[in-house]
Each structure stands twice: as C-alpha cells, then as structure tokens.
Design an enzyme around this catalytic site. Sequence first.
Site, PDB file in Angstrom:
ATOM      1  N   LYS A 116      47.901 -68.770 -23.991  1.00 34.54           N
ATOM      2  CA  LYS A 116      47.409 -70.138 -23.796  1.00 34.54           C
ATOM      3  C   LYS A 116      47.235 -70.392 -22.296  1.00 34.54           C
ATOM      4  O   LYS A 116      48.142 -70.074 -21.519  1.00 34.54           O
ATOM      5  CB  LYS A 116      48.490 -71.075 -24.371  1.00 34.54           C
ATOM      6  N   GLY A 130      39.967 -75.200 -19.743  1.00 34.01           N
ATOM      7  CA  GLY A 130      40.557 -74.036 -20.397  1.00 34.01           C
ATOM      8  C   GLY A 130      41.880 -73.585 -19.790  1.00 34.01           C
ATOM      9  O   GLY A 130      42.357 -72.493 -20.101  1.00 34.01           O
ATOM     10  N   ARG A 180      52.593 -66.505 -26.575  1.00 34.89           N
ATOM     11  CA  ARG A 180      53.535 -66.826 -27.637  1.00 34.89           C
ATOM     12  C   ARG A 180      53.328 -65.942 -28.850  1.00 34.89           C
ATOM     13  O   ARG A 180      52.325 -65.249 -28.982  1.00 34.89           O
ATOM     14  CB  ARG A 180      53.474 -68.305 -27.986  1.00 34.89           C
ATOM     15  N   ASP A 251      46.093 -80.303 -36.519  1.00 33.11           N
ATOM     16  CA  ASP A 251      45.863 -78.994 -35.882  1.00 33.11           C
ATOM     17  C   ASP A 251      47.164 -78.442 -35.285  1.00 33.11           C
ATOM     18  O   ASP A 251      47.207 -77.288 -34.881  1.00 33.11           O
ATOM     19  CB  ASP A 251      44.794 -79.104 -34.794  1.00 33.11           C
TER      20      ASP A 251
END
Length: 462
Positions: A116, A130, A180, A251
């Site tokens: 991420k 981003g 992760r 989400d």
Amino acid sequence: MPKPSLPFELHTEFAHRLPHLVAEARGEEQPAARIVVLNEQLASALGLDPDWLRSDEGVEFLLGRGPTAPHAMAYAGFQFGQYNPSMGDGRALLLGEVTGPTAPHNPAGLWDLHAKGTGPTPYSRFGSDGRGTLRSMLREYLFSESMHALGVPTTRSLAVLATGRPIQRQVVEEAGVLVRVAASHIRVGSFHFAAQSLRPGMLEQLADYTIERHYPAADYQELFIRAMDAQAATVAGWMQLGFIHGVMNTDNTTLSGETIDYGPCAFLENYDPDTWFSSIDTQGRYRFGRQPDMVGWNLARLAESLLPLLDDSPDSALAWAQEAINSFAERFEKARRVEALQRLQMPEELIQDYSTALTEASPDLTQAHRALVSAAAGTPAAAYEAFAGTQFVDAYCASGPDVARLERSVPRVIPRPRLVEAALGDLDEFSRLLQATTHPFDPAPDYKQPGGTEGYLTYCGT
Ligand code: AMP
Ligand code: MG
C-alpha cells in the site's frame, strides 16, 4: 537475457482466476527506499528470507517493482452510506500470493502479499497521488500486529518502507509503503463490483473463488452465512477490547472476517458507546456502539449483491436473504457471549449486569478488565471502583474464574491513542510500543501505560 526470478514461489492465483477484477500495475520508482520495520517472524513463517527482503531486489519486490506482475484489485463500496461504483486499489497492489501456514478461514494456507502506498494505479481517482504517509503505514503496522497478538482476526503486517519522497498532506511528510498479509483481499465491495458488471458469470466466479479460498464446500447461501458469522466474531472482538475501526465502509469489510484497512482507528479508554475519534466521520456513523449495526448493514449490502446466486427465483432469493439478514442480530449476540466467555470467563447470566455496570460507571475499559482479574485473585478494591459497586464484581468472583487463564486472555497493554501518536514520529518509541502491544498479556515488567484521550481526534492522515 533471462528474467531474474524470485527466491520463493509467488502465485498469481487471484489475477489468473478473476482477470476482470484486476488491472496490471507496477509500483513507482522511489527516491530513497529503505526498510523501516520488518516482521522477521512473519516473513519466515511465509517462507520469505528476511535477509533477501532487506536486499536491493527484496526492497524492489516489496515496492511492487520486482520481476513479477502485480495487480491493482477492483472494487466498489458504500462509503459512509453512499454508493461509489468505481473504487479499487488506487494506491495499492496485490504483489501475489505465497503459501504458508493454514488458518481457520484459510484452509489452503494461501496468503496475499499486498503493498500500500506504491503509487498511482488504473483505479486512482483524478488528482489522487497513490501514496500515503510513512506515519499512516507505521500506524497500520502497529494496530494490525497488536490486534493479531490480542487474538482478533486481522490482516498482518510484513514490512514498512520509507521512500525518501516528501508528500503534501496537512503538512509535508515523508511517504511510506506498507506490505501486508491477508487470507485474501476479497471485500464486500468486491461483490458489489462483480454484481454490477455486465460481464456474464463474474459474480459466480468471484463467489466460487471466495468459497474455495475461505469456506470450502459451502454453497452460495452458506457462503453468506459463514461471512456473517466471521464478521460477527471479529466485531465482537472489537467490542470486547474497545476497538473503534473508524471507516467501516463496505470496501473495508472482508469476506474472510479479517479486520482490514486501519485508518483513523483507535482504542477507546473510558467506556462510552458514543465514542468516535475520526475527523472524517463527522456524524459519528461509525462510533463505537454502532459498530455491530454497521457491520450488519454492510452484510445486508453483501446479500443484495449476492441475490442472483441465492436462489433461481428472485422472490425466493429475496425472502431467503431477508431472513438471513434478520438473523444477524442474534448471531452477533452469540458471538458477544462467546467473546465474554473466552476473554473473561463471564457466565451468560452476568453479561447484562456487566454491560450495565460498564455503561453506568464508564471506567477505563482495559483497566476495568484487569481489575476483574485482580478481583478474581482476591483483591477486589479496584474492580469495586471501576464498576461503581460491589454487586456485579462479587457475582463475577463467585462464578469462580480461573486466574491463570485470565492472565492469558485479559490484556495489560493496548495501543493507547496518545502513545500511538508519540510512537509514530520516533522509531525508538515505536519499537517499544510495538514490543509491548505485541506481548499484551506479558509486557516487560517495567512497561507502564499512561491513559488519557480527552480532545483526541484521529486524522485520516493518509
Ligand atoms: P481507504 O480509505 O484507504 O480505504 O481508501 C478508500 C479508497 O480511496 C480506496 O479505493 C483507495 O485506493 C483510495 N485512495 C485513498 N488514498 C488514496 C491516494 N492517496 N491515492 C489514490 N487512491 C487513494
Ligand atoms: Mg479501504
């Protein structure tokens, strides 16, 4: 020239099986990338060599720039109640999957590696960069590893990297990348996305894959029931420990039941169902006491997305879904009783008194639970104070909880808000807090936790 290869087997199962739910993307080049935290234990459990991860090639791989084909995953979502049909990984990449130990909702032991903050993807909204702050990535690392140590289903954290890139948020901060690990990144929002697609078979393919990955042999109705129970157990864990997720959008609700996407989350200190800390949650939609209802609401949205699979007849599908959703409140209460039993050995008939005492006395939740352990060991004064009376505490002690077992289930340490904030700007503090919160039942003897959340607000700080 032969393509350089990885020193471990990386699968791309999700991307191969569900090509219309992903877009190929690569991580952006970073000015000065370096590993700030590496979870060596987790790496080894997944067959990843920590020394290799620290190498130049390892770092490139973690940034989504290795000799592989990372993918951004597509999803939709209800954000604070409003439907957004096109979301997806706007700043994250599924690097691939690795094989590791099996777990309750991961019978094949296939684990996603997901990075991420790796830069824009085809799903980035116009004007979004981003990226994310190093602080926010350290925050997720700390909370997820703490939750895992506390025994709550959650994604794990493998590494945080600093990038050497300044980014503009409330102030200019260094950007970071979090890597992760999850049983999967299949979200309720993934099902909205598949359900709204005009491509035939997409919903079915996603459901089949989800079943294979998490709930083998389940049919579609059973998939929904299992997802409900998994979420009920997780949110019951949050409620028992005082965790406030902060952004329970669909989400951010997984099919595996794993807690995901630690943004403006926090643990409450003084027990108050009306507590919320997130500055973006202006109405307190996701306040502490509403979390069970909110996950139930998200699951109702999941049922809507699943409708075409639930029965051949639309009327029967709707009737079945309605009944299943109606069962959530009872399923949650059951999960809550299991949680109180496992954490505190609380007999069912005392749970109501326990809840009432908490609401009325509003003690520091973690300290109140520790006071119950002391009471069970024969020193009830702190518990009398925490629960503002003797009646419930005496009844609890009379039920005969096993103190040695309580010592392994009632944490001494949680990531308290102010300690978290202090740790994010100071790596020594971070290591100390991480060490303590990942050993919540037996922190170092000299480790003491101060409290205090007045005026505390978490900014998304993304
Ligand atoms: P989150 O709040 O992290 O769950 O993100 C919600 C949505 O916004 C997801 O689709 C993210 O990918 C996207 N998003 C959040 N921050 C950024 C960013 N800095 N750049 C691009 N997309 C982002
Ligand atoms: Mg999210």
